[in-house]
Design a protein around this motif. Sequence first.
Motif: not given
Length: 157
Positions: A113-129
């Motif tokens: 619910g917010h943009w705070q934080g530096e790191a992004y969450w990792s996605y495997k190539k070809g994967g989806f959420w």
Amino acid sequence: MNIILWRHAEAEYGPPDLERALTENGRRQASTIAAWLRRHLPQDAQVWASEAARSRQTADYLTQDYAVLSALNPDINARTLPRLFERLSGNDTVVLVGHQPWLGELSRFLLNGHWQGEAYWSYKKGGFWWLQVKHDSNGYHAKLKAALTPAILLGES
């Protein structure tokens, strides 16, 4: 609304970035995930892909009827993406075929619910959420419905 964030499958390395094509393994990844998505997506699901060849080639395995949007290109700022969702109604389903780091940044925003934080969450190539997303006067609220990688579906874990 349902928002499926699908990272393009494995691609060749090297510039120019927008012309990088899927590798043989990437084609197998895209085909595997697309088969699963076809079984689970509603028939009226929309598919949006970036202008990058690898993104369009990934989307091709799901459907030939998709929109190509520069707003999903590799170098965009993830904070611009929620404006795209204004096109959608509460019952719509859209698959965004795109790139890191904005996929991970957008996931973090929608689920936290917010943009705070530096790191992004990792996605495997070809994967989806697959996220179930609601929007109201307090912002976006999302729940994770599914997350899969090609390796899991191919039994490679």
